[in-house]
Design a protein around this motif. Structure first.
Motif, PDB file in Angstrom:
ATOM      1  N   ALA A 189       6.883  12.035  10.552  1.00  0.00           N
ATOM      2  CA  ALA A 189       6.306  10.862   9.879  1.00  0.00           C
ATOM      3  C   ALA A 189       6.012   9.747  10.877  1.00  0.00           C
ATOM      4  O   ALA A 189       6.825   9.446  11.749  1.00  0.00           O
ATOM      5  CB  ALA A 189       7.249  10.364   8.791  1.00  0.00           C
ATOM      6  N   VAL A 190       4.851   9.156  10.757  1.00  0.00           N
ATOM      7  CA  VAL A 190       4.460   7.989  11.542  1.00  0.00           C
ATOM      8  C   VAL A 190       4.382   6.796  10.592  1.00  0.00           C
ATOM      9  O   VAL A 190       5.074   5.806  10.755  1.00  0.00           O
ATOM     10  CB  VAL A 190       3.100   8.218  12.250  1.00  0.00           C
ATOM     11  N   THR A 191       3.550   6.919   9.588  1.00  0.00           N
ATOM     12  CA  THR A 191       3.402   5.905   8.545  1.00  0.00           C
ATOM     13  C   THR A 191       4.133   6.410   7.306  1.00  0.00           C
ATOM     14  O   THR A 191       4.079   7.600   7.011  1.00  0.00           O
ATOM     15  CB  THR A 191       1.907   5.710   8.207  1.00  0.00           C
ATOM     16  N   THR A 192       4.809   5.506   6.598  1.00  0.00           N
ATOM     17  CA  THR A 192       5.439   5.905   5.339  1.00  0.00           C
ATOM     18  C   THR A 192       5.365   4.761   4.343  1.00  0.00           C
ATOM     19  O   THR A 192       5.550   3.602   4.695  1.00  0.00           O
ATOM     20  CB  THR A 192       6.893   6.381   5.534  1.00  0.00           C
ATOM     21  N   ASN A 193       5.073   5.136   3.110  1.00  0.00           N
ATOM     22  CA  ASN A 193       5.040   4.180   2.010  1.00  0.00           C
ATOM     23  C   ASN A 193       6.256   4.355   1.105  1.00  0.00           C
ATOM     24  O   ASN A 193       6.254   3.905  -0.028  1.00  0.00           O
ATOM     25  CB  ASN A 193       3.746   4.356   1.202  1.00  0.00           C
ATOM     26  N   GLY A 194       7.289   5.056   1.590  1.00  0.00           N
ATOM     27  CA  GLY A 194       8.491   5.276   0.791  1.00  0.00           C
ATOM     28  C   GLY A 194       8.252   6.334  -0.273  1.00  0.00           C
ATOM     29  O   GLY A 194       7.385   7.186  -0.141  1.00  0.00           O
ATOM     30  N   THR A 195       9.047   6.272  -1.340  1.00  0.00           N
ATOM     31  CA  THR A 195       8.898   7.211  -2.450  1.00  0.00           C
ATOM     32  C   THR A 195       7.854   6.655  -3.409  1.00  0.00           C
ATOM     33  O   THR A 195       7.988   5.531  -3.876  1.00  0.00           O
ATOM     34  CB  THR A 195      10.228   7.377  -3.213  1.00  0.00           C
ATOM     35  N   THR A 238      -3.957   3.828   2.124  1.00  0.00           N
ATOM     36  CA  THR A 238      -4.532   4.244   3.393  1.00  0.00           C
ATOM     37  C   THR A 238      -3.369   4.668   4.264  1.00  0.00           C
ATOM     38  O   THR A 238      -2.446   3.887   4.486  1.00  0.00           O
ATOM     39  CB  THR A 238      -5.309   3.087   4.058  1.00  0.00           C
ATOM     40  N   THR A 239      -3.394   5.901   4.724  1.00  0.00           N
ATOM     41  CA  THR A 239      -2.276   6.392   5.521  1.00  0.00           C
ATOM     42  C   THR A 239      -2.764   7.413   6.533  1.00  0.00           C
ATOM     43  O   THR A 239      -3.949   7.784   6.557  1.00  0.00           O
ATOM     44  CB  THR A 239      -1.156   6.958   4.615  1.00  0.00           C
ATOM     45  N   ASP A 240      -1.839   7.849   7.379  1.00  0.00           N
ATOM     46  CA  ASP A 240      -2.221   8.776   8.440  1.00  0.00           C
ATOM     47  C   ASP A 240      -1.108   9.786   8.711  1.00  0.00           C
ATOM     48  O   ASP A 240      -0.064   9.782   8.057  1.00  0.00           O
ATOM     49  CB  ASP A 240      -2.559   8.004   9.717  1.00  0.00           C
ATOM     50  N   ALA A 241      -1.380  10.634   9.668  1.00  0.00           N
ATOM     51  CA  ALA A 241      -0.418  11.596  10.197  1.00  0.00           C
ATOM     52  C   ALA A 241       0.219  12.441   9.097  1.00  0.00           C
ATOM     53  O   ALA A 241      -0.470  12.973   8.235  1.00  0.00           O
ATOM     54  CB  ALA A 241       0.618  10.858  11.058  1.00  0.00           C
ATOM     55  N   PHE A 242       1.535  12.564   9.122  1.00  0.00           N
ATOM     56  CA  PHE A 242       2.242  13.473   8.229  1.00  0.00           C
ATOM     57  C   PHE A 242       2.136  13.051   6.771  1.00  0.00           C
ATOM     58  O   PHE A 242       2.013  13.894   5.879  1.00  0.00           O
ATOM     59  CB  PHE A 242       3.716  13.572   8.675  1.00  0.00           C
TER      60      PHE A 242
END
Length: 176
Positions: free
Chosen positions: A79-85, A138-142
């Motif tokens: 994980a690089v970016t995370t928005n939580g659950t 908007t997110t990236d990576a994993f």
């Protein structure tokens, strides 16, 4: 605005495995304010949380043919970016870029993993369960990979439908 799941505790549901028909059927769009959908969202989060290594779970994986899923990549080494659950209803990818191959597994295909090319950056529009509030993530990576994987489940696709061929499918390693 936060997309963080703050709903009720749910119950743990059994996960269905391929070749269950629900996994290859396009899920129905939902009314995110329906109390049954809010309960399903809670059940998905609870089931994901008790499943080792699980970073996402879609309604078809618990036998319900609708477009609802949860994701949480927090603490995952990729994980690089995370928005939580969070839980999303009727999610659609509106932008996808920076395509990269990566290894994927799935609780509904417990014995296999595979190399799948997915966008490393996505923009997703969806509705939040409970309120029906529209959100854009908007997110990236994993986390982007996990979102695409779960959106595929809601559309009746498994990661096996996206591998380049038999050479890109592997027996899952079992650690005792």
């Amino acid at each position: 605005m936060s997309v963080q799941w703050t709903g009720p505790e749910g119950r743990v549901r059994p996960v269905v495995t391929a070749p269950a028909n629900v996994l290859s059927s396009i899920g129905q769009e939902v009314d995110p304010t329906d109390p049954e959908i809010v309960a399903l969202a809670a059940d998905l989060v609870s089931t994901m949380r008790v499943s080792p290594g699980c970073v996402g779970l879609a309604a078809p994986q618990v036998g319900v043919g609708v477009q609802v899923f949860c994701v949480d990549v927090t603490g995952h080494p990729k994980a690089v970016t995370t928005n939580g659950t969070f839980v999303l209803c009727n999610a659609k990818i509106i932008e996808a870029s920076r395509w990269r191959p990566g290894r994927e597994g799935c609780m509904s295909v417990p014995d296999l993993t595979g190399d799948v090319k997915r966008a490393a950056r996505v923009v997703v529009e969806a509705l939040l369960p409970g309120t029906g509030e529209p959100v854009t993530i908007t997110t990236d990576a994993f986390e982007a990979r996990a979102l695409q994987h779960e959106i595929d489940h809601c559309g009746g696709r498994l990661f096996l439908d996206r591998v380049a061929g038999a050479h890109a499918i592997y027996q899952r390693k079992v650690y005792l």
